[in-house]
Design an enzyme around this catalytic site. Structure first.
Site, mmCIF file in Angstrom:
data_model
loop_
_atom_site.group_PDB
_atom_site.id
_atom_site.type_symbol
_atom_site.label_atom_id
_atom_site.label_comp_id
_atom_site.label_asym_id
_atom_site.label_seq_id
_atom_site.Cartn_x
_atom_site.Cartn_y
_atom_site.Cartn_z
ATOM 1 N N GLN A 168 55.194 7.288 -6.241
ATOM 2 C CA GLN A 168 56.558 6.803 -6.478
ATOM 3 C C GLN A 168 57.509 7.808 -7.132
ATOM 4 O O GLN A 168 58.661 7.931 -6.720
ATOM 5 C CB GLN A 168 56.486 5.543 -7.339
ATOM 6 C CG GLN A 168 57.819 4.881 -7.581
ATOM 7 C CD GLN A 168 57.655 3.590 -8.352
ATOM 8 O OE1 GLN A 168 57.194 2.598 -7.815
ATOM 9 N NE2 GLN A 168 58.001 3.601 -9.618
ATOM 10 N N GLU A 210 66.486 6.149 -7.214
ATOM 11 C CA GLU A 210 66.770 6.621 -8.576
ATOM 12 C C GLU A 210 67.421 7.994 -8.574
ATOM 13 O O GLU A 210 67.465 8.670 -9.607
ATOM 14 C CB GLU A 210 65.487 6.631 -9.413
ATOM 15 C CG GLU A 210 64.921 5.236 -9.618
ATOM 16 C CD GLU A 210 63.776 5.188 -10.622
ATOM 17 O OE1 GLU A 210 63.314 6.245 -11.086
ATOM 18 O OE2 GLU A 210 63.349 4.079 -10.941
ATOM 19 N N ASP A 317 52.272 1.254 -17.183
ATOM 20 C CA ASP A 317 53.558 0.591 -16.925
ATOM 21 C C ASP A 317 53.263 -0.788 -16.355
ATOM 22 O O ASP A 317 53.188 -1.772 -17.094
ATOM 23 C CB ASP A 317 54.397 1.452 -15.967
ATOM 24 C CG ASP A 317 55.641 0.716 -15.468
ATOM 25 O OD1 ASP A 317 56.056 -0.262 -16.105
ATOM 26 O OD2 ASP A 317 56.210 1.122 -14.418
ATOM 27 N N LYS A 342 59.813 -1.157 -21.222
ATOM 28 C CA LYS A 342 60.959 -1.625 -20.432
ATOM 29 C C LYS A 342 61.325 -3.003 -20.981
ATOM 30 O O LYS A 342 60.537 -3.950 -20.839
ATOM 31 C CB LYS A 342 60.570 -1.771 -18.959
ATOM 32 C CG LYS A 342 60.300 -0.457 -18.223
ATOM 33 C CD LYS A 342 59.691 -0.772 -16.869
ATOM 34 C CE LYS A 342 59.691 0.414 -15.924
ATOM 35 N NZ LYS A 342 58.848 0.143 -14.730
ATOM 36 N N ARG A 371 65.014 0.924 -15.174
ATOM 37 C CA ARG A 371 64.447 0.382 -13.943
ATOM 38 C C ARG A 371 65.092 1.104 -12.764
ATOM 39 O O ARG A 371 66.067 1.822 -12.905
ATOM 40 C CB ARG A 371 64.710 -1.126 -13.827
ATOM 41 C CG ARG A 371 64.186 -1.973 -14.959
ATOM 42 C CD ARG A 371 62.695 -1.799 -15.219
ATOM 43 N NE ARG A 371 61.822 -2.090 -14.098
ATOM 44 C CZ ARG A 371 60.952 -3.092 -14.044
ATOM 45 N NH1 ARG A 371 60.848 -3.932 -15.062
ATOM 46 N NH2 ARG A 371 60.155 -3.247 -13.002
HETATM 47 P P1 PGA Z 1 60.896 -0.278 -10.808
HETATM 48 O O1 PGA Z 1 60.010 1.031 -10.957
HETATM 49 O O2 PGA Z 1 61.989 -0.224 -11.817
HETATM 50 O O3 PGA Z 1 61.372 -0.286 -9.397
HETATM 51 O O4 PGA Z 1 59.956 -1.447 -11.055
HETATM 52 C C1 PGA Z 1 60.070 1.880 -12.046
HETATM 53 C C2 PGA Z 1 58.694 2.326 -12.484
HETATM 54 O O5 PGA Z 1 57.676 1.965 -11.863
HETATM 55 O O6 PGA Z 1 58.574 3.033 -13.490
HETATM 56 ZN ZN ZN Z 2 56.100 2.918 -13.226
#
Ligand code: PGA
Ligand code: ZN
Length: 441
Positions: A168, A210, A317, A342, A371
């Site tokens: 990701q 992002e 996470d 978060k 996020r």
């Molecule tokens: P998300 O991903 O905000 O789309 O859930 C961010 C992450 O996994 O750190």
């Molecule tokens: Zn993450």
């Protein structure tokens, strides 16, 4: 009973729009003294199954993503409970919110409602006290304010890039920078270099959710190799001042100990997945890996941390979802050595702060994170500073919903001084930080 000046006089919620053009919840809190605090709920798409529910309207309109019910919950359910509560008493505010919704995942109110209220109260309290938000956060947390080490995405992937590659986030950190500002300057050079490498091979295709470059690669290693070349093209030696960090977000392609790498059309068992990541740690100057195994793979997380936890930072996470109970279990299990914080995963400022404090006490790394769906809201920059978090992660080095957070840290830095920059300092006791400094990874 007479209200103090910082008592909450009113709350107003409205629908606004996030960086993906999706609706989200904004809340304004007014105090008796006439100050206003505002906040907007962010939204993730690579979500842990145990994080607070993002309450959406469903149906055909706006792809089911409407926030009408969430907005109404703020106005009808939360507001009446908070009128008259002292905004500076964040715990009392958050307890009142939690008292309205005892479901495990804040399913009644919606985490998007609760987080917007909780953050707006935090911002209103700072305004009522006449202090910057980071200072109010420091008073809430008892920490000494510091400028965190930024963790910045260069290539997006996974759920943020149509699953073009499996991994990701391909990110860098600059623990060798002497200031926050210098860390951003070096990151900008690497980001620019990565863009020109993509352009040279005819693979420049815009950016992912992002703001990182869209990952036009044939395999995951090609992204890592390109990132190494970008660091070099920027005049840096990988593993020296600049290191690589990954968010594997393995729950997106793995469960029950099996991992399906779509790009390479193969399925790996838990052991093979650990071996693959281990090889990358050896070959690509990687200092930090987030969610290397899936959220249901405790055995994998433990095995991975056992083998690599002294060499690299291993962040939970989706595995921890900013949940103190899950964090405590992971500390006992030695299933990771750092936690991503978060606020919207858990739904209130107090619960997120509690999780961060437990992590700090146990000697785990702490990373305050945005996020993938974000806005102009910069509350998390203030929280990262005021909570004394070691790192901050808000996506890439483009698009204003990301740059707003980096720029806010620069402004705060002018107030608290660049010498408060965390860099590699508090991480010095861990072997992975020593590896970074000694260029051993
Ligand atoms: P998300 O991903 O905000 O789309 O859930 C961010 C992450 O996994 O750190
Ligand atoms: Zn993450």
């Amino acid at each position: 009973m007479r209200s103090s000046d910082s008592s909450i006089a009113g709350l107003h919620a409205r629908r606004v729009w996030d960086s993906r053009g999706n609706p989200t919840v904004e809340v304004e809190v007014a105090t008796e003294s006439g100050e206003i605090g505002r906040a907007i709920a962010p939204a993730g798409v690579s979500r842990g199954t145990r994080e607070a529910i993002d309450l959406r309207d469903g149906g055909d309109v706006l792809g089911g993503l409407g926030v009408g019910r969430a907005v109404l919950n703020v106005q009808k359910l939360i507001a009446p409970e908070l009128i008259g509560v002292d905004a500076t008493d964040q715990e009392a505010v958050d307890e009142a919110i939690i008292a309205l919704d005892h479901s495990a995942l804040k399913a009644r109110l919606g985490g998007n409602s609760t987080v917007a209220v909780s953050l707006a109260v935090m911002n209103a309290a700072a305004a009522a006290k006449g202090v910057p938000v980071w200072q109010h956060c420091a008073e809430l947390s008892g920490a000494t304010p510091s400028l965190p080490l930024p963790e910045i995405q260069i290539f997006g992937g996974g759920a943020h890039a149509g699953r073009r590659v499996d991994i990701q986030d391909f990110m860098i950190m600059v623990p060798g920078a002497s200031s926050f500002d210098e860390a951003l300057e070096i990151t900008s050079e690497v980001y620019r270099a990565a863009g020109s490498l993509m352009s040279q091979k005819g693979a420049l295709a815009g950016v992912a959710d992002e703001g990182g470059w869209w990952p036009v690669f044939n395999h995951n290693e090609e992204a890592l190799e390109t990132l190494i070349r970008a660091i070099e093209l920027a005049g840096e030696k990988p593993g020296d001042r600049v290191v690589i960090s990954l968010d594997v977000a393995a729950s997106e392609f793995g469960s029950k100990g099996k991992y399906r790498l779509a790009l390479e059309d193969r399925e790996l068992g838990r052991e093979e997945m650990i071996r693959l990541l281990g090889r990358w740690i050896d070959d690509y100057a990687i200092a930090s890996i987030e969610d290397p195994l899936a959220e249901d793979d405790k055995e994998g997380m433990r095995a991975f941390t056992q083998e690599f936890g002294r060499r690299v930072q291993i962040i939970g996470d989706d595995y921890l979802v900013t949940n103190t109970a899950l964090l405590e279990e992971a500390i006992t299990d030695e299933a990771c050595n750092a936690v991503l914080i978060k606020v919207n995963q858990v739904g209130t400022v107090s619960e997120a702060l509690d999780c961060l404090k437990v992590a700090r006490k146990a000697g785990l790394g702490t990373i305050v994170s945005a996020r993938s769906g974000e806005t102009e809201d910069v509350s998390i920059s203030h929280m990262a500073v005021g909570f004394g978090a070691q790192q901050i992660k808000v996506g890439s080095f483009s698009r204003s919903e990301r740059m707003a957070k980096w720029n806010e840290c620069l402004r705060i830095g002018d107030r608290i001084g660049q010498d408060t920059f965390v860099s590699g300092k508090p991480l010095a006791s861990t072997d992975w930080a020593r590896n970074i400094r000694e260029g051993a990874c």
